[in-house]
Design an enzyme around this catalytic site. Structure first.
Site, PDB file in Angstrom:
ATOM      1  CG  ASP A 194      10.785  13.308   8.886  1.00  9.22           C
ATOM      2  OD1 ASP A 194      10.889  14.419   8.335  1.00  9.22           O
ATOM      3  OD2 ASP A 194      10.680  12.241   8.263  1.00  9.22           O
ATOM      4  CB  VAL A 210       3.524   0.235   4.426  1.00 14.22           C
ATOM      5  CG1 VAL A 210       2.369  -0.091   5.376  1.00 14.22           C
ATOM      6  CG2 VAL A 210       4.528   1.151   5.122  1.00 14.22           C
ATOM      7  CE  LYS A 223       7.877   2.532   8.647  1.00 17.58           C
ATOM      8  NZ  LYS A 223       7.766   3.765   9.467  1.00 17.58           N
ATOM      9  CB  SER A 246       9.757   1.164   5.629  1.00 11.15           C
ATOM     10  OG  SER A 246       8.905   2.298   5.580  1.00 11.15           O
ATOM     11  CB  ILE A 293      -0.954   0.028   1.220  1.00 16.97           C
ATOM     12  CG1 ILE A 293      -0.150  -0.054   2.531  1.00 16.97           C
ATOM     13  CG2 ILE A 293      -1.972  -1.091   1.129  1.00 16.97           C
ATOM     14  CD1 ILE A 293      -0.998   0.070   3.771  1.00 16.97           C
ATOM     15  N   GLY A 349       8.494   3.763   0.442  1.00 19.64           N
ATOM     16  CA  GLY A 349       9.274   4.934   0.785  1.00 19.64           C
ATOM     17  C   GLY A 349      10.753   4.658   0.687  1.00 19.64           C
ATOM     18  CE  LYS A 350      13.650   9.792   1.827  1.00 20.05           C
ATOM     19  NZ  LYS A 350      14.318  11.078   2.094  1.00 20.05           N
TER      20      LYS A 350
END
Length: 516
Positions: free
Chosen positions: A405, A267, A289, A265, A259, A262-263
């Site tokens: 972040d 998911v 994750k 991980s 779904i 990312g850089k």
């Protein structure tokens, strides 16, 4: 009178002297065979005469090279198959001869020659090879391969006087370097340098050697990386085994698919199953994750862990793979703190190495949208702003954490409220860079809501004082950040002197809680 009659009447002449018949220099006494004109015009008689002449000229010709099909006793002209095979063999011989003539015509005296060997139609039983051909099965010498350069003797030189050649000669060394290129890895294509009489200098050879070794190591690393690392929307075999175990144990019902990527991980969405213990309840929908193990993004993010007292003793710069597991463990602990404080965030289900299972923020496999992707009205935007301000104060005071972040990319809008995600990099305020991270979060939040039209949104300096409770009275941003760095330096000196983390920030009471 015709010629036949004349020839027949000649023997009837009167007998001559006896010495004429015995004289060796006399005219030969030939006898002519009488035949009719029909016999002369017969084709069969002509063929018989031709065969007699051939047998007289070549009395002992043996067709040994014609093969078993056309030897004397094996000829069976009554069989159409045999005749067809004989004709085909003769055609193939002529075709191969034509190919050899074409080869000789094209090649000429050229050193590089072409061959039509693959187009030949010689039958297996046809032995048409000559004595000059090389039997490739019985020889170890390749006539088309250049000889390797001869080595110099142990004394180090060859020849005498002006013709002396030492082992340091440029030509000799160049040829030796060319021959040594054959020792490179098979994947490194070196070409036929010996055949071209290529002469490589020592500098060029050393550069090629280093490049060959580096390419060999890089190929091995890429193969290992493909085997042991997670890729885009994919998992490595070890991670896949962990997911299989979760499904087989009944903790997860099924894994539907990816779904989000990312850089750091990937998911996945999954449906929850039954827990082995009664005290733990698994949500109906879960988010898995999987932290990537490529180390590309984690090698520069060790500053979030090495100065955190919870992981400082376990941090190892020499083993970066452990950083990834510690990164997943860090997010689990941070989510647990936030969940205990009542901050909307995913609920932790279980952690297995670098795989973290949490509750799914969304419904029916559709994840909740990020705050940057959702369009909110003025009232909802104002409500989201005050909620985020509350969560930042709770995170700082009750959880003793700084998100580090925080932005519209790490906040989800679900069920009419904001949810915080991605807290693996969160640190405590006493971290050597904790206040810098907090000021960066305040800048991101303030800029987003000011652009969204929230008139009540504070600027980054006011928001920082509201969240941290510190009264930094600086007129510009440069002086403001300088005071933040001074506070961090003071805290770092305190840690070095006392060996434990104690906040030395001066505060005038608890930070205010902003409500609507």
């Amino acid at each position: 009178m015709d010629s036949v009659g004349v020839a027949a009447a000649a023997p009837d002449a009167g007998p001559g002297p006896a010495w004429q018949s015995k004289c060796p220099w006399g005219a030969p006494n030939t006898t002519s065979i009488s035949c009719s004109l029909a016999d002369v015009m017969s084709e069969q008689l002509a063929k018989e005469l031709q065969l007699e002449e051939e047998n007289a000229a070549f009395p002992e010709v043996v067709a040994s090279a014609e093969g078993p099909f056309i030897t004397g006793e094996n000829i069976d002209t009554s069989s159409d198959l045999m005749l067809a095979q004989m004709l085909q063999m003769e055609f193939d011989r002529e075709y191969d001869a034509q190919l050899r003539r074409e080869e000789k015509k094209i090649n000429g005296d050229s050193k590089v020659s072409i061959s039509f060997e693959n187009y030949r139609k010689v039958h297996p039983y046809d032995s048409d090879s000559s004595e000059d051909e090389v039997d490739w099965q019985d020889t170890r010498h390749d006539p088309y391969r250049a000889d390797k350069p001869t080595t110099t003797p142990r004394r180090g030189f060859i020849g005498k006087g002006k013709d002396i050649t030492t082992k340091h000669d440029e030509v000799v060394c160049g040829r030796k370097n060319t021959a040594r290129m054959e020792n490179f890895a098979p994947e490194f294509q070196v070409g036929d340098g010996i055949g071209m009489d290529l002469k490589l200098s020592n500098q060029v050879f050393n550069a090629l050697k280093q490049h060959a070794y580096s390419e060999e190591r890089r190929s091995a690393r890429l193969h290992e990386k493909k085997e042991h690392s997670t890729a885009e929307k994919a998992v490595d075999p070890k991670t896949r085994l962990l997911l299989y175990k979760m499904v087989n144990s009944g903790m997860l019902e099924t894994i539907t698919g990816c779904i989000s990527t990312g850089k750091e991980s990937v998911v996945f969405h999954a449906y929850g199953g039954k827990s082995a213990t009664e005290d733990k309840v698994i949500p109906p929908e879960c988010a898995i994750k999987v932290f990537k193990t490529t180390l590309n993004e984690f090698k520069n993010r060790d500053k979030y862990i090495k100065d955190d007292y919870r992981f400082k003793d376990r941090f190892s710069k020499l083993n970066p793979r452990k950083i990834i597991r510690m990164w997943a463990e860090k997010e689990m602990h941070n989510l647990t703190r936030m969940q205990n404080a009542g901050i909307p965030c995913p609920q932790v289900v279980i952690l297995k190495k670098h795989v973290l299972v949490m509750s799914f923020i969304g419904q029916d496999q559709v994840p909740a949208p990020k705050l940057k992707d959702v369009t909110l009205g003025s009232e909802d935007m104002k409500k989201a702003y005050y909620q985020i301000l509350n969560m930042m104060q709770q995170l700082y005071k009750e959880c003793n954490l700084v998100h580090a972040d925080l932005s519209e990319y790490n906040m989800l809008w679900h069920d009419g409220k904001v949810w915080l995600i991605d807290v693996s990099q969160s640190v405590e305020p006493t971290h050597p860079h904790g206040l810098e991270f907090l000021f960066r979060d305040c800048r991101n939040v303030s800029q987003f809501f000011q652009k969204g039209g929230v008139a009540e949104a504070l600027n980054e300096r006011e928001l920082f004082n509201a969240v941290s409770g510190l009264n930094i009275t600086a007129d510009n941003e440069v002086d403001f950040q300088a005071e933040i760095e001074a506070l961090e330096k003071m805290n770092e000196d305190h840690v070095q002197n006392h060996g434990k983390k104690l906040s030395t920030f001066s505060s005038d009471g608890d930070p205010p809680i902003y409500d609507e």
